[in-house]
Design a protein around this motif. Structure first.
Motif, PDB file in Angstrom:
ATOM      1  N   SER A  45       0.834  -1.210   0.000  1.00 51.98           N
ATOM      2  CA  SER A  45       0.000   0.000   0.000  1.00 51.98           C
ATOM      3  C   SER A  45       0.865   1.255   0.000  1.00 51.98           C
ATOM      4  N   GLN A  46       1.936   1.214   0.802  1.00 51.25           N
ATOM      5  CA  GLN A  46       2.811   2.398   0.891  1.00 51.25           C
ATOM      6  C   GLN A  46       3.447   2.690  -0.464  1.00 51.25           C
ATOM      7  N   LEU A  47       3.922   1.646  -1.094  1.00 53.65           N
ATOM      8  CA  LEU A  47       4.562   1.823  -2.404  1.00 53.65           C
ATOM      9  C   LEU A  47       3.575   2.425  -3.413  1.00 53.65           C
ATOM     10  N   LEU A  48       2.351   1.878  -3.363  1.00 52.10           N
ATOM     11  CA  LEU A  48       1.330   2.354  -4.298  1.00 52.10           C
ATOM     12  C   LEU A  48       1.004   3.836  -4.030  1.00 52.10           C
ATOM     13  N   ALA A  49       0.842   4.135  -2.707  1.00 53.18           N
ATOM     14  CA  ALA A  49       0.512   5.512  -2.331  1.00 53.18           C
ATOM     15  C   ALA A  49       1.600   6.469  -2.818  1.00 53.18           C
ATOM     16  N   ARG A  50       2.864   6.030  -2.678  1.00 56.16           N
ATOM     17  CA  ARG A  50       3.965   6.891  -3.082  1.00 56.16           C
ATOM     18  C   ARG A  50       3.921   7.127  -4.603  1.00 56.16           C
ATOM     19  N   SER A  51       3.599   6.067  -5.347  1.00 56.13           N
ATOM     20  CA  SER A  51       3.602   6.221  -6.816  1.00 56.13           C
ATOM     21  C   SER A  51       2.393   7.043  -7.302  1.00 56.13           C
ATOM     22  N   LEU A  52       1.308   7.013  -6.467  1.00 57.63           N
ATOM     23  CA  LEU A  52       0.111   7.761  -6.896  1.00 57.63           C
ATOM     24  C   LEU A  52       0.170   9.241  -6.493  1.00 57.63           C
ATOM     25  N   HIS A  53       1.034   9.539  -5.533  1.00 53.90           N
ATOM     26  CA  HIS A  53       1.039  10.869  -4.909  1.00 53.90           C
ATOM     27  C   HIS A  53       1.019  12.015  -5.932  1.00 53.90           C
ATOM     28  N   GLU A  54       1.966  12.001  -6.809  1.00 49.20           N
ATOM     29  CA  GLU A  54       2.100  13.144  -7.743  1.00 49.20           C
ATOM     30  C   GLU A  54       0.931  13.261  -8.726  1.00 49.20           C
ATOM     31  N   PRO A  55       0.606  12.171  -9.483  1.00 50.67           N
ATOM     32  CA  PRO A  55      -0.513  12.314 -10.428  1.00 50.67           C
ATOM     33  C   PRO A  55      -1.841  12.693  -9.767  1.00 50.67           C
ATOM     34  N   VAL A  56      -2.049  12.139  -8.525  1.00 51.05           N
ATOM     35  CA  VAL A  56      -3.321  12.449  -7.845  1.00 51.05           C
ATOM     36  C   VAL A  56      -3.366  13.932  -7.482  1.00 51.05           C
ATOM     37  N   PHE A  86      -9.956   9.023  -2.481  1.00 54.10           N
ATOM     38  CA  PHE A  86      -9.334  10.265  -2.026  1.00 54.10           C
ATOM     39  C   PHE A  86     -10.352  10.991  -1.157  1.00 54.10           C
ATOM     40  N   CYS A  87      -9.920  11.405   0.059  1.00 57.28           N
ATOM     41  CA  CYS A  87     -10.772  12.174   0.959  1.00 57.28           C
ATOM     42  C   CYS A  87     -10.173  13.575   1.101  1.00 57.28           C
ATOM     43  N   ASP A  88     -11.002  14.605   1.102  1.00 56.41           N
ATOM     44  CA  ASP A  88     -10.437  15.961   1.283  1.00 56.41           C
ATOM     45  C   ASP A  88     -10.195  16.222   2.758  1.00 56.41           C
ATOM     46  N   THR A  89      -9.722  17.403   3.052  1.00 55.70           N
ATOM     47  CA  THR A  89      -9.348  17.702   4.448  1.00 55.70           C
ATOM     48  C   THR A  89     -10.555  17.732   5.362  1.00 55.70           C
ATOM     49  N   ALA A  90     -11.772  17.936   4.739  1.00 56.99           N
ATOM     50  CA  ALA A  90     -12.980  17.955   5.571  1.00 56.99           C
ATOM     51  C   ALA A  90     -13.494  16.540   5.853  1.00 56.99           C
ATOM     52  N   GLY A  91     -12.810  15.585   5.334  1.00 58.74           N
ATOM     53  CA  GLY A  91     -13.171  14.194   5.629  1.00 58.74           C
ATOM     54  C   GLY A  91     -14.280  13.685   4.720  1.00 58.74           C
ATOM     55  N   ARG A  92     -14.410  14.317   3.501  1.00 63.11           N
ATOM     56  CA  ARG A  92     -15.426  13.831   2.572  1.00 63.11           C
ATOM     57  C   ARG A  92     -14.783  12.965   1.512  1.00 63.11           C
ATOM     58  N   LEU A  93     -15.526  11.949   1.183  1.00 65.51           N
ATOM     59  CA  LEU A  93     -15.033  11.040   0.141  1.00 65.51           C
ATOM     60  C   LEU A  93     -15.267  11.720  -1.204  1.00 65.51           C
ATOM     61  N   VAL A  94     -14.158  12.122  -1.858  1.00 66.02           N
ATOM     62  CA  VAL A  94     -14.303  12.926  -3.066  1.00 66.02           C
ATOM     63  C   VAL A  94     -14.230  12.038  -4.318  1.00 66.02           C
ATOM     64  N   TYR A  95     -13.168  11.251  -4.393  1.00 64.07           N
ATOM     65  CA  TYR A  95     -13.031  10.341  -5.549  1.00 64.07           C
ATOM     66  C   TYR A  95     -12.765   8.937  -5.023  1.00 64.07           C
ATOM     67  N   HIS A  96     -13.204   7.933  -5.818  1.00 59.36           N
ATOM     68  CA  HIS A  96     -12.849   6.553  -5.448  1.00 59.36           C
ATOM     69  C   HIS A  96     -12.899   5.652  -6.676  1.00 59.36           C
ATOM     70  N   SER A  97     -12.261   4.554  -6.567  1.00 59.31           N
ATOM     71  CA  SER A  97     -12.248   3.616  -7.692  1.00 59.31           C
ATOM     72  C   SER A  97     -13.622   2.962  -7.798  1.00 59.31           C
ATOM     73  N   SER A  98     -13.863   2.359  -8.958  1.00 60.00           N
ATOM     74  CA  SER A  98     -15.173   1.731  -9.090  1.00 60.00           C
ATOM     75  C   SER A  98     -15.217   0.457  -8.235  1.00 60.00           C
ATOM     76  N   GLY A  99     -16.362   0.138  -7.792  1.00 61.17           N
ATOM     77  CA  GLY A  99     -16.539  -1.044  -6.915  1.00 61.17           C
ATOM     78  C   GLY A  99     -16.018  -0.778  -5.515  1.00 61.17           C
TER      79      GLY A  99
END
Ligand code: ADQ
Length: 735
Positions: A45-56, A86-99
């Motif tokens: 998960s950490q590796l994935l998060a690191r690779s997603l950081h910039e594009p996200v 992805f959750c914003d700073t207000a704790g709302r679910l903004v984007y997510h993968s399908s399923g």
């Protein structure tokens, strides 16, 4: 059955230990495996998060919802995770993968069977929100279960393999132990092989085991072969059963029959010798070959082309093979080394031994000549060789070198001294090494055996098992045992009853019918204590003058080794003392001492024994002394008193004799007086007991026990040879 039980003893504890180990280990292993899997998930998960950081971050800044979702869906597929959000700073679910799982929200609470990792998203120090990566954990439990099953199977396999191995080791170990124990037990307890040959696991037990077996063997020997059973027939059947077909050879210096040129032709004489008396019945029983020095003046004319003559002359039962010695050889080997050296060396009679190198050289050469004769007379490679006496100490090793498989038995007819006394012989090591060529070495008493073992221990590098009475020297084993020698019990009734014998002898000696008579029968030898005997008689007559004219000693002394100074001076001394006593106690009836320096035949001797009131055996030192036993055997009237020196081997068996110290003249005189006064009832009681012992412990028993032991050692030797030859063949096949 036994090895199976032994294995169970091993398998049960093993099962218990392995089970307990598994019980402790399995939960630990479970937990460890789970931790490893979770750590794996987190890392992924950490590796994935690191690779997603910039594009996200870029896509969120552009608020490109489609781009973010497409990125999330791609990553879910590529990284094999369950969902990304992805959750914003207000704790709302903004984007997510399908399923995206419904139960998962921005508070990070994961539904059952899921693990969620949160990773903050920042741009230029500004927090934009956080990434949630969710992965399923259900597979972890499945894999941990699988892992536990494998582990359990491994434990089970280990248990089976170790148990089988343990059972196998226990079985072979047990077999090996049993085999070694059997070998140890089957060996002769007196000679259980070389000590080093015992398996290492038995070494601490070997001496205890040997001692036990030795004791049992002794017991068996005395019980099984009940003494009454020892007759010539029994000896013959023993030779037949135990040494069937085996050739028996006897070697001695003295021959059993001497052919002499007499005035009226050739006469046959039997020598005055304890050795001949003892061994002759054995040879009659086993029909072997007796190798001896041909010393008679007509010996050469009576042998065949091979120097052999069948004996006894009247009823031949065995072969006498004569060996001829030159005058020089006889002087050096017989008179010199054997009789001026070894004889006084072994007897404590205060006569100094004389050792000359020239005598020793002859002794070695003559021993070799006799050894060669043994080899020449042997029909096979493993005859039974009975070597007699101190004339042939070197012969056993010489024969062993030429016939390694022969069973060599030697009987040492004289005492064996203590190590200090023996140590004065310049060739002590050579003599001992020669004697250790024997398979079996016999002495009269346990005391002589003990002296011998101590002497060997002092002067040679050997391994001695005192409890088993064996000596291991140069890889060979010699058994050392006591075999008290005896006589052949007379098997025919005496021609004359005792009363007639008494009358006849007194008549022929011109003595009154009631004259009391003591008897001395010996070779004229300084060890026999003849001088001390005469002194005791003189003293008795001094103390009891009333006995003068009522008592005499008939001393029959066979001339012996007369060419030696010591023997000549002994004879002169005996004659002089006789004369002086006879003069001192001269009387009109009879001289106190009737000295006959002559050899008499067997019949005459028996006549003397039966006619005497007392028999005097006063040896200063004597291996056994057969005269004492002959006197007892002759007294079928159960009367007569034996006075016996404490320094004879016979004194260890004949406790009912009047035992004396011959050096103590006073004591000898008192014993003689007591014997002459002894009531008939007491005489009978003592004589009866001694007769039963001598009858039972006869010469057939002596020879039988020795031959039984030899047969046992022989069997063992043959089995050992077979085993060696099998293992040699196996080795050859293997190589
Ligand atoms: P010896 O020293 O010869 O024997 P001993 O055991 O007494 O002593 O035997 C002598 C034999 O010679 C007897 O059989 C006796 O009858 C006979 N003998 C003695 N004087 C005789 C005579 N004048 N005429 C005829 N025969 C006579 C050695 C050892 C002994 C041991 C024997 C047997 O010295 O200690 O007992 O061998 O092992």
């Amino acid at each position: 059955m036994r090895p199976f039980q032994l294995s169970l003893r091993f398998i049960f504890p093993l099962a218990f230990v392995l089970g307990a180990f598994a019980l402790v280990m399995l939960p630990l292993v479970d937990e460890l495996a789970q931790r490893w899997f979770l750590r794996d998930l987190d890392t992924r998960s950490q590796l994935l998060a690191r690779s997603l950081h910039e594009p996200v971050v870029d896509l969120v800044a552009l608020q490109d919802a489609q781009g973010v979702r497409a990125l999330f869906d791609r990553s879910v597929n590529d990284a094999n995770v369950n969902a990304i959000a992805f959750c914003d700073t207000a704790g709302r679910l903004v984007y997510h993968s399908s399923g995206y799982p419904s139960g998962l929200n921005c508070q990070g609470r994961a539904p059952a069977g899921m693990r969620v990792m949160e990773s903050p998203l920042e741009q230029d120090g500004l927090v934009l929100g956080k990434l949630l990566i969710a992965q399923e954990t259900g597979f972890i439990q499945r894999r941990t279960d699988e892992f536990r099953n494998y582990l359990f199977a491994i434990f089970l396999l280990m248990f089976v393999v170790i148990s089988a191995l343990g059972a196998w080791i226990a079985y072979w170990g047990w077999q090996g132990w049993m085999q070694s124990l059997k070998t140890l037990v089957r060996r002769d307890p007196g000679a259980l092989g070389t000590p080093g040959a015992a398996p290492p696991e038995f070494r601490p037990l070997v001496s205890d085991l040997r001692a036990l077996l030795h004791e049992m063997n002794l017991e068996r020997r005395t019980q099984q072969h009940s003494p009454q059973a020892w007759t010539p027939d029994k000896l013959r059947s023993l030779l037949h059963d135990e040494l069937a077909g085996d050739q028996v050879l006897v070697v001695s210096n003295r021959e059993p029959y001497i052919h002499e040129q007499g005035e009226h032709g050739i006469v046959v004489r039997r020598p005055a010798s304890g050795l001949v008396t003892a061994v002759e019945p054995v040879m009659r029983a086993c029909s072997g070959t007796w190798i001896a020095h041909g010393s008679g003046s007509a010996d050469r004319v009576t042998v065949d082309a091979h120097d052999r003559v069948p004996v006894p002359p009247k009823r031949p039962a065995y072969t006498l093979r004569r060996v001829w010695l030159s005058a020089d050889e006889e002087r050096g080997y017989y008179y010199g080394f054997a009789n001026e050296g070894l004889w006084p060396l072994c007897h404590m009679a205060h006569v100094r031994p004389v050792f000359r190198t020239s005598d020793w050289d002859q002794y070695v050469a003559v021993n070799q000549r006799f050894a060669d004769a043994v080899v020449a007379e042997a029909h096979g490679e493993d005859p039974v060789v009975l070597v007699q006496d101190y004339h042939f100490a070197l012969l056993p090793r010489m024969v062993r070198e030429q016939l390694p498989k022969a069973t060599i038995i030697m009987f040492w007819h004289i005492p064996w001294p203590n190590p200090e006394s023996f140590g004065i012989c310049p060739w002590r090591e050579e003599l001992l090494a020669g004697l250790l060529g024997n398979t079996l070495l016999g002495f009269h008493t346990p005391f002589h055996c003990k002296n011998f073992l101590e002497t060997v221990d002092r002067y040679l590098e050997t391994r001695i098992e005192h409890d088993a009475s064996t000596v291991s020297y140069g890889g060979e084993l010699t058994q050392v045992e006591p075999y008290p020698i005896s006589i052949a019990w007379p098997d025919t009734d005496a021609p004359l009853d005792v009363v007639r014998c008494r009358q006849q002898l007194r008549q022929s000696l011109q003595l009154p019918p009631l004259h009391q008579l003591a008897l001395g029968v010996d070779r004229l030898d300084y060890t026999k204590g003849i001088v001390e005997r005469l002194q005791a008689i003189e003293r008795m007559l001094d103390l009891h003058p009333e006995m003068v004219g009522r008592f005499s000693l008939l001393q029959v002394a066979a001339p012996s080794r007369s060419s030696l100074d010591e023997y000549q001076s002994l004879e002169a001394r005996v004659r002089k003392l006789t004369l002086s006593i006879n003069q001192k106690h001269a009387n009109p009836v009879a001289p106190p001492i009737l000295l006959r320096v002559e050899h008499v035949d067997e019949e005459q001797l028996a006549h003397y024994y039966r006619a005497a009131d007392v028999c005097l055996v006063t040896s200063l030192h004597d291996g056994m002394n057969l005269v004492a036993k002959e006197f007892i055997a002759a007294r079928d009237d159960e009367l007569g008193v034996l006075i016996l020196s404490q320094f004879t081997g016979a004194a260890r068996e004949l406790h009912e004799a009047l035992i004396i110290n011959p050096y103590h003249i006073e004591q000898g005189a008192q014993a003689l007086f007591r014997a002459l006064q002894m009531p008939e009832a007491e005489q009978r009681e003592r004589m009866r007991s001694m007769r039963s012992r001598v009858r039972d412990f006869n010469v057939y028993r002596w020879a039988g026990l020795m031959l039984l032991d030899a047969a046992r050692l022989r069997r063992r030797q043959r089995v050992t040879e077979k085993i060696h030859s099998h293992s040699r063949q196996a080795l050859r096949r293997a190589s």
